[in-house]
Each structure stands twice: as structure tokens, then as C-alpha cells.
Design a protein around this motif. Structure first.
Motif, PDB file in Angstrom:
ATOM      1  N   LEU A 114     -26.802   2.463 -19.494  1.00 30.68           N
ATOM      2  CA  LEU A 114     -26.636   3.024 -18.059  1.00 30.68           C
ATOM      3  C   LEU A 114     -26.804   4.355 -17.606  1.00 30.68           C
ATOM      4  N   THR A 115     -25.983   5.300 -18.571  1.00 34.50           N
ATOM      5  CA  THR A 115     -26.184   6.553 -18.164  1.00 34.50           C
ATOM      6  C   THR A 115     -26.700   7.564 -19.402  1.00 34.50           C
ATOM      7  N   ASN A 116     -26.907   8.521 -18.971  1.00 36.18           N
ATOM      8  CA  ASN A 116     -27.435   9.486 -20.043  1.00 36.18           C
ATOM      9  C   ASN A 116     -26.301  10.691 -20.362  1.00 36.18           C
ATOM     10  N   GLY A 117     -25.315  10.561 -19.878  1.00 42.93           N
ATOM     11  CA  GLY A 117     -24.258  11.676 -19.819  1.00 42.93           C
ATOM     12  C   GLY A 117     -22.929  11.086 -19.441  1.00 42.93           C
ATOM     13  N   VAL A 121     -40.454   7.158  -5.298  1.00 43.98           N
ATOM     14  CA  VAL A 121     -39.825   6.536  -6.154  1.00 43.98           C
ATOM     15  C   VAL A 121     -39.009   7.583  -6.975  1.00 43.98           C
ATOM     16  N   LEU A 122     -37.570   7.541  -7.143  1.00 46.66           N
ATOM     17  CA  LEU A 122     -36.741   8.366  -7.717  1.00 46.66           C
ATOM     18  C   LEU A 122     -36.253   7.860  -9.181  1.00 46.66           C
ATOM     19  N   ALA A 123     -36.657   8.252 -10.414  1.00 44.27           N
ATOM     20  CA  ALA A 123     -36.534   7.639 -11.650  1.00 44.27           C
ATOM     21  C   ALA A 123     -35.753   8.710 -12.551  1.00 44.27           C
ATOM     22  N   GLY A 124     -34.846   8.109 -13.219  1.00 39.90           N
ATOM     23  CA  GLY A 124     -34.103   9.166 -14.090  1.00 39.90           C
ATOM     24  C   GLY A 124     -34.978   9.397 -15.412  1.00 39.90           C
ATOM     25  N   SER A 125     -35.126  10.686 -15.939  1.00 41.58           N
ATOM     26  CA  SER A 125     -35.813  11.025 -16.906  1.00 41.58           C
ATOM     27  C   SER A 125     -35.400  10.316 -18.554  1.00 41.58           C
ATOM     28  N   ASP A 126     -34.165   9.812 -18.324  1.00 44.68           N
ATOM     29  CA  ASP A 126     -33.754   9.151 -19.437  1.00 44.68           C
ATOM     30  C   ASP A 126     -33.220   7.793 -19.004  1.00 44.68           C
ATOM     31  N   ASP A 127     -33.759   7.186 -18.150  1.00 41.93           N
ATOM     32  CA  ASP A 127     -33.446   5.806 -17.765  1.00 41.93           C
ATOM     33  C   ASP A 127     -33.784   4.708 -18.867  1.00 41.93           C
ATOM     34  N   LYS A 128     -32.973   4.146 -19.475  1.00 41.40           N
ATOM     35  CA  LYS A 128     -33.202   3.307 -20.558  1.00 41.40           C
ATOM     36  C   LYS A 128     -33.523   1.751 -19.938  1.00 41.40           C
ATOM     37  N   VAL A 129     -33.207   1.631 -18.839  1.00 40.21           N
ATOM     38  CA  VAL A 129     -33.345   0.386 -18.086  1.00 40.21           C
ATOM     39  C   VAL A 129     -34.843   0.229 -17.324  1.00 40.21           C
ATOM     40  N   ASP A 130     -35.098   1.142 -16.595  1.00 36.83           N
ATOM     41  CA  ASP A 130     -36.535   1.178 -15.895  1.00 36.83           C
ATOM     42  C   ASP A 130     -36.919   2.789 -15.963  1.00 36.83           C
ATOM     43  N   PRO A 131     -37.350   2.966 -17.385  1.00 41.64           N
ATOM     44  CA  PRO A 131     -38.052   4.223 -17.689  1.00 41.64           C
ATOM     45  C   PRO A 131     -39.065   4.604 -16.557  1.00 41.64           C
ATOM     46  N   PRO A 132     -39.147   6.022 -16.433  1.00 39.41           N
ATOM     47  CA  PRO A 132     -40.538   6.554 -15.520  1.00 39.41           C
ATOM     48  C   PRO A 132     -41.873   6.104 -15.897  1.00 39.41           C
ATOM     49  N   ARG A 133     -42.038   6.056 -17.378  1.00 37.21           N
ATOM     50  CA  ARG A 133     -43.315   5.410 -17.788  1.00 37.21           C
ATOM     51  C   ARG A 133     -43.638   4.121 -17.317  1.00 37.21           C
ATOM     52  N   LEU A 141     -35.766  12.475 -12.089  1.00 37.68           N
ATOM     53  CA  LEU A 141     -34.586  13.026 -11.960  1.00 37.68           C
ATOM     54  C   LEU A 141     -34.369  13.636 -13.399  1.00 37.68           C
ATOM     55  N   GLY A 142     -34.227  14.857 -13.560  1.00 36.59           N
ATOM     56  CA  GLY A 142     -33.681  15.259 -15.001  1.00 36.59           C
ATOM     57  C   GLY A 142     -32.362  15.047 -15.428  1.00 36.59           C
ATOM     58  N   GLY A 143     -32.380  14.562 -16.769  1.00 36.40           N
ATOM     59  CA  GLY A 143     -31.239  14.348 -17.611  1.00 36.40           C
ATOM     60  C   GLY A 143     -30.288  13.298 -17.106  1.00 36.40           C
ATOM     61  N   THR A 144     -30.866  12.207 -16.467  1.00 34.53           N
ATOM     62  CA  THR A 144     -30.019  11.371 -16.063  1.00 34.53           C
ATOM     63  C   THR A 144     -30.513   9.840 -16.508  1.00 34.53           C
ATOM     64  N   PRO A 171     -27.681   7.904  -9.066  1.00 37.19           N
ATOM     65  CA  PRO A 171     -26.844   8.381  -7.899  1.00 37.19           C
ATOM     66  C   PRO A 171     -25.516   9.172  -8.242  1.00 37.19           C
ATOM     67  N   LEU A 172     -24.787   8.433  -9.439  1.00 35.74           N
ATOM     68  CA  LEU A 172     -23.399   8.931  -9.711  1.00 35.74           C
ATOM     69  C   LEU A 172     -23.619   9.855 -10.701  1.00 35.74           C
ATOM     70  N   GLU A 173     -24.725  10.361 -11.457  1.00 35.19           N
ATOM     71  CA  GLU A 173     -24.985  11.491 -12.468  1.00 35.19           C
ATOM     72  C   GLU A 173     -25.388  12.606 -11.939  1.00 35.19           C
ATOM     73  N   VAL A 174     -26.502  12.282 -11.008  1.00 35.33           N
ATOM     74  CA  VAL A 174     -27.235  13.659 -10.312  1.00 35.33           C
ATOM     75  C   VAL A 174     -27.444  13.488  -8.808  1.00 35.33           C
ATOM     76  N   PRO A 175     -26.301  13.267  -8.043  1.00 35.35           N
ATOM     77  CA  PRO A 175     -26.442  13.002  -6.838  1.00 35.35           C
ATOM     78  C   PRO A 175     -27.112  14.289  -5.726  1.00 35.35           C
ATOM     79  N   ASP A 176     -26.837  15.620  -6.537  1.00 36.51           N
ATOM     80  CA  ASP A 176     -27.625  16.727  -5.917  1.00 36.51           C
ATOM     81  C   ASP A 176     -29.125  16.629  -5.945  1.00 36.51           C
ATOM     82  N   GLN A 177     -29.609  16.169  -7.224  1.00 38.69           N
ATOM     83  CA  GLN A 177     -30.961  16.081  -7.357  1.00 38.69           C
ATOM     84  C   GLN A 177     -31.456  15.091  -6.498  1.00 38.69           C
ATOM     85  N   ILE A 178     -30.997  13.699  -6.330  1.00 41.10           N
ATOM     86  CA  ILE A 178     -31.145  12.995  -5.301  1.00 41.10           C
ATOM     87  C   ILE A 178     -31.304  13.475  -3.870  1.00 41.10           C
TER      88      ILE A 178
END
Length: 146
Positions: free
Chosen positions: A40-43, A90-102, A120-123, A128-135
């Protein structure tokens, strides 16, 4: 409309084995912790966010935990999303393993003519919990464009 870490509207690469693994991702404290860390997370989540995700994940009853991987995950509504006619971000985390941007670029964006995707970089999936400022930044830019 803003979709944050959405799933594609039709199952992509879902096997019976995958469904069974997901059906047990939230069985106990150990599996919840592994799901947070490995999927679920990248960090690092803050201690408070991690506690909340863990609490929320353990709160669902057996029926709800089994319904998601065995039914909702394989529901196909791809034929209906083309009717969306409002602007969609559509906002997608660059490192989302569940639903990747690709996957979203290939299986969601072509179905919604008004959709654009921002990475969204590095998430991971819990952006929403990892990079709320980017969102917040992407939401603000999207609203300005409207």
C-alpha cells in the motif's frame, strides 16, 4: 471529478490465486502490517496514519473483507465510464503497486475522453496519507484550469 488512486473499471490480470491472496491481506495484525509495508505504501507513514490504516483495515467484518477481492475486484463496468462527460483528473502514485499509472493509462484513460492523469511522485496507493501536499497542489491546479 477527481479520482485518487482509482482502480481500472474492468479487472486487469486478476487470477483466482491473486484474489485468494487479497482475501487474506487483512486477516490479522501481521498481514495488515505486511500489506501496508509491501503493497500500500512507498515510504513511511506517520505513526498516527499507520495506526489509523491498521485500525480501519482490521475493522471490516469477514463478509466485507471477502466481498472486495472475490466480487468487487472482478466487477466490469468499463462500458459505463465513457458516459462521464465532466473534466476528470486522475491522480496516481508513481510507485503504486495496487493500481500503477501504466495500468490506468492503458485501461482507464482511453475509456474516459475527458480524463487526464497526473503522477504523484514517490508515493504508493495511500497517496492521501503519504503526499497530501502533492494532492492539494494538483487539485488546486485542476480547479484553476476549470
Amino acid at each position: 471529478m477527481v479520482l485518487v488512486a482509482p482502480a481500472p473499471p474492468a479487472p486487469v490480470g486478476v487470477t483466482h490465486e491473486f484474489q485468494e491472496a487479497l482475501a487474506h491481506a487483512y486477516d490479522n495484525d501481521d498481514t495488515i502490517g505486511r500489506s501496508i509495508d509491501l503493497v500500500l505504501t512507498n515510504g513511511e507513514l506517520s505513526a498516527e496514519a499507520r495506526r489509523q490504516v491498521h485500525e480501519d483495515s482490521s475493522r471490516a467484518g469477514e463478509t466485507a473483507r471477502m466481498a472486495w477481492p472475490r466480487q468487487a475486484l472482478v466487477e466490469d463496468f468499463a462500458d459505463r465510464v465513457g458516459a462521464i462527460s465532466v473534466p476528470v483528473l486522475v491522480l496516481a502514485g508513481s510507485d503504486d503497486k495496487v493500481d500503477p499509472p501504466r495500468i490506468l493509462r492503458e485501461h482507464l484513460l482511453p475509456l474516459i475522453p475527458t480524463a487526464t492523469l497526473a503522477e504523484l511522485g514517490g508515493t504508493g496507493h495511500l497517496s492521501p496519507l503519504e503526499v497530501p501536499d502533492q494532492i492539494a497542489s494538483h487539485l488546486g491546479a485542476f480547479i484553476v484550469r476549470l
